[in-house]
Write a protein that holds these residues in place. Sequence first.
Motif, mmCIF file in Angstrom:
data_model
loop_
_atom_site.group_PDB
_atom_site.id
_atom_site.type_symbol
_atom_site.label_atom_id
_atom_site.label_comp_id
_atom_site.label_asym_id
_atom_site.label_seq_id
_atom_site.Cartn_x
_atom_site.Cartn_y
_atom_site.Cartn_z
ATOM 1 N N GLY A 11 0.825 -1.210 0.000
ATOM 2 C CA GLY A 11 0.000 0.000 0.000
ATOM 3 C C GLY A 11 0.855 1.255 0.000
ATOM 4 N N ILE A 29 0.440 5.850 5.393
ATOM 5 C CA ILE A 29 1.197 5.059 6.370
ATOM 6 C C ILE A 29 2.384 4.376 5.706
ATOM 7 N N GLU A 74 5.124 7.050 4.856
ATOM 8 C CA GLU A 74 5.802 7.633 6.031
ATOM 9 C C GLU A 74 6.723 6.599 6.673
ATOM 10 N N GLU A 101 1.858 -1.470 -4.701
ATOM 11 C CA GLU A 101 0.607 -0.715 -4.697
ATOM 12 C C GLU A 101 -0.334 -1.240 -5.776
ATOM 13 N N TYR A 102 -1.588 -1.380 -5.406
ATOM 14 C CA TYR A 102 -2.612 -1.916 -6.307
ATOM 15 C C TYR A 102 -2.872 -0.996 -7.499
ATOM 16 N N GLY A 159 -5.072 0.621 4.428
ATOM 17 C CA GLY A 159 -6.253 1.367 4.868
ATOM 18 C C GLY A 159 -6.740 0.957 6.246
ATOM 19 N N VAL A 193 -1.792 16.072 5.232
ATOM 20 C CA VAL A 193 -0.326 16.219 5.222
ATOM 21 C C VAL A 193 0.335 14.839 5.281
HETATM 22 P P1 NAI Z 1 -4.497 4.616 2.568
HETATM 23 O O1 NAI Z 1 -5.933 4.437 2.258
HETATM 24 O O2 NAI Z 1 -3.904 5.966 2.630
HETATM 25 O O3 NAI Z 1 -3.633 3.788 1.475
HETATM 26 C C1 NAI Z 1 -3.789 2.398 1.283
HETATM 27 C C2 NAI Z 1 -3.183 1.999 -0.047
HETATM 28 O O4 NAI Z 1 -3.142 0.579 -0.139
HETATM 29 C C3 NAI Z 1 -3.982 2.482 -1.256
HETATM 30 O O5 NAI Z 1 -3.131 3.172 -2.113
HETATM 31 C C4 NAI Z 1 -4.531 1.198 -1.858
HETATM 32 O O6 NAI Z 1 -4.698 1.277 -3.271
HETATM 33 C C5 NAI Z 1 -3.470 0.177 -1.472
HETATM 34 N N1 NAI Z 1 -3.925 -1.221 -1.449
HETATM 35 C C6 NAI Z 1 -5.075 -1.713 -0.920
HETATM 36 N N2 NAI Z 1 -5.121 -3.052 -1.082
HETATM 37 C C7 NAI Z 1 -3.983 -3.449 -1.712
HETATM 38 C C8 NAI Z 1 -3.452 -4.712 -2.155
HETATM 39 N N3 NAI Z 1 -4.096 -5.869 -1.968
HETATM 40 N N4 NAI Z 1 -2.243 -4.731 -2.759
HETATM 41 C C9 NAI Z 1 -1.564 -3.563 -2.954
HETATM 42 N N5 NAI Z 1 -2.018 -2.357 -2.568
HETATM 43 C C10 NAI Z 1 -3.214 -2.292 -1.941
HETATM 44 O O7 NAI Z 1 -4.268 3.790 3.910
HETATM 45 P P2 NAI Z 1 -3.126 3.810 5.010
HETATM 46 O O8 NAI Z 1 -1.854 4.342 4.449
HETATM 47 O O9 NAI Z 1 -3.142 2.442 5.592
HETATM 48 O O10 NAI Z 1 -3.650 4.862 6.079
HETATM 49 C C11 NAI Z 1 -4.873 4.595 6.771
HETATM 50 C C12 NAI Z 1 -5.525 5.873 7.207
HETATM 51 O O11 NAI Z 1 -4.742 6.539 8.173
HETATM 52 C C13 NAI Z 1 -5.720 6.812 6.052
HETATM 53 O O12 NAI Z 1 -7.045 7.267 6.052
HETATM 54 C C14 NAI Z 1 -4.757 7.921 6.317
HETATM 55 O O13 NAI Z 1 -5.262 9.169 5.869
HETATM 56 C C15 NAI Z 1 -4.594 7.903 7.837
HETATM 57 N N6 NAI Z 1 -3.265 8.361 8.186
HETATM 58 C C16 NAI Z 1 -2.970 9.680 8.057
HETATM 59 C C17 NAI Z 1 -1.700 10.155 8.320
HETATM 60 C C18 NAI Z 1 -1.407 11.596 8.116
HETATM 61 O O14 NAI Z 1 -2.341 12.380 8.018
HETATM 62 N N7 NAI Z 1 -0.147 11.998 8.021
HETATM 63 C C19 NAI Z 1 -0.627 9.256 8.767
HETATM 64 C C20 NAI Z 1 -1.043 7.904 8.825
HETATM 65 C C21 NAI Z 1 -2.313 7.487 8.562
#
Ligand code: NAI
Length: 460
Positions: A174, A178, A181, A197-198, A266, A344
């Motif tokens: 993904g 996260i 970072e 990444e998908y 996610g 951010v």
């Molecule tokens: P995300 O939704 O930002 O990204 C997940 C990614 O995984 C997507 O690009 C998706 O296409 C990919 N993916 C899904 N299934 C897959 C698969 N089977 N194979 C390959 N790729 C796949 O989720 P993330 O990074 O886990 O963050 C979760 C939440 O936490 C988000 O809503 C994010 O905004 C929030 N967060 C915010 C931060 C910040 O504001 N700095 C820091 C950390 C998290």
Amino acid sequence: MPYDVIFIGAGPGGYVGAIRAAQLGLKTAVVEGRETLGGTCLNVGCIPSKALLHSTHMLHEAQHNFAKMGLGVTPKIDWKQMLSYKDEVIGQNTGGIEFLFKKNKIDWIKGWATIPAPGQVKVGDTVHEAKHIVIASGSEPTALPGVTVDEKTVVTSTGALTLAKVPKHLAVIGAGVIGLELGSVYARLGAKVTVIEYLDAITPGMDAEVARSFQRLLQKQGLTFILGAAVQGVTVKGGKASLTYKLRKTEAEETLEADTVLVATGRKPYTEGLGLDALGIETTPRGQIVTDARYATSIPGIYAIGDAITGPMLAHKAMDEGHAVAEILAGQHGHVNYDVIPGVIYTHPEVASVGKTEEQLKEEGRPYRTGKFSFMGNGRAKANFAGDGFVKILADKATDRILGAHIIGPMAGDLIHEICVAMEFGAAAEDLARTCHAHPTYSEAVREAALACGDGPIHS
Ligand code: NAI
């Protein structure tokens, strides 16, 4: 005496809501089952990851830029010490919330809550009465079929913050916030980092021009991307992981060996054990609690905010909703402007955005003007080895009103806020352009991008 309000969860939504409710004279309690306050964000999310991003950025500066400035330092990584610095930062922050609870006379009910009926919150064997209940129970990582998380070899963001050692090869599933970072943290620490990444681009939903530039910069820092690849499964043998993925275009199946796999695909609402079904609280197919504009659920007296409801899963969005719901319960008119919520990514350079992306404006058929300015033309950035990136402002073609802004560059996460304030006041790009900005600051790049929406910037 019943409470006026009980918040369930002491993350950014619940703790901020509770403090505002208490300040507005409501008798307030918060139920929290963790040992410390602050929820995911303070304990295993935003704050600890920022500590590791900071320390590893310092390492990067020492390795790559100190000598250029005439500083002779050979950095050595003490991983244990880095983790204890991170834990100390967590402790200071969670302890700070505990202090604020005492100061505002908020009761912390320790344990996990169930809502047996409207007006009642059960923790252990005790039922607490409340006029209003606010669910602020947050979110948890989504599971990926074929991937079993053990928080040692296959980890979520939680395990990635406490790895026993820096892996030689980290595979990240993904390319979202996260993944990038924490991928950056380990790349700076010397790990080989492969992000799978998908989709065909990183950071879905981000302005495409910024996403492309971001990917190039991360690749320069050593991260490798495999895009358009769906992860099928991970097997672990003798502490080593083998990851299988299918390339979506060719359907070819490939494997990748890694010491550690970070699953960052996610998050989903965490509402386990609350008794939502028994109460008949309406949820979306994704498990988000349905609320109206006043954060009321389908059951009178029960409200919900933060990651447990719809909208971006961001700590500051939850904080604003906590603020708003407290004001509403106190008879005021709290509200959140969902058009102006910044996002951010705290990598280096940082990436920040607010409002519409260029792709969204095109899709809406809304005529717009683009003003762009590169940090290469910013004196302060050049002095600080921070010339990578740019500021991009999107303004309405006819009225010049700012519709969105996207920054990749130094302190982007702070710079975005002058644009947020401008947008809250319905400002035109020209309003920003005519505001005196101190020299030399990174913020001059924002002004130059605003100038670029009109007669043009000075320094490019
Ligand atoms: P995300 O939704 O930002 O990204 C997940 C990614 O995984 C997507 O690009 C998706 O296409 C990919 N993916 C899904 N299934 C897959 C698969 N089977 N194979 C390959 N790729 C796949 O989720 P993330 O990074 O886990 O963050 C979760 C939440 O936490 C988000 O809503 C994010 O905004 C929030 N967060 C915010 C931060 C910040 O504001 N700095 C820091 C950390 C998290």
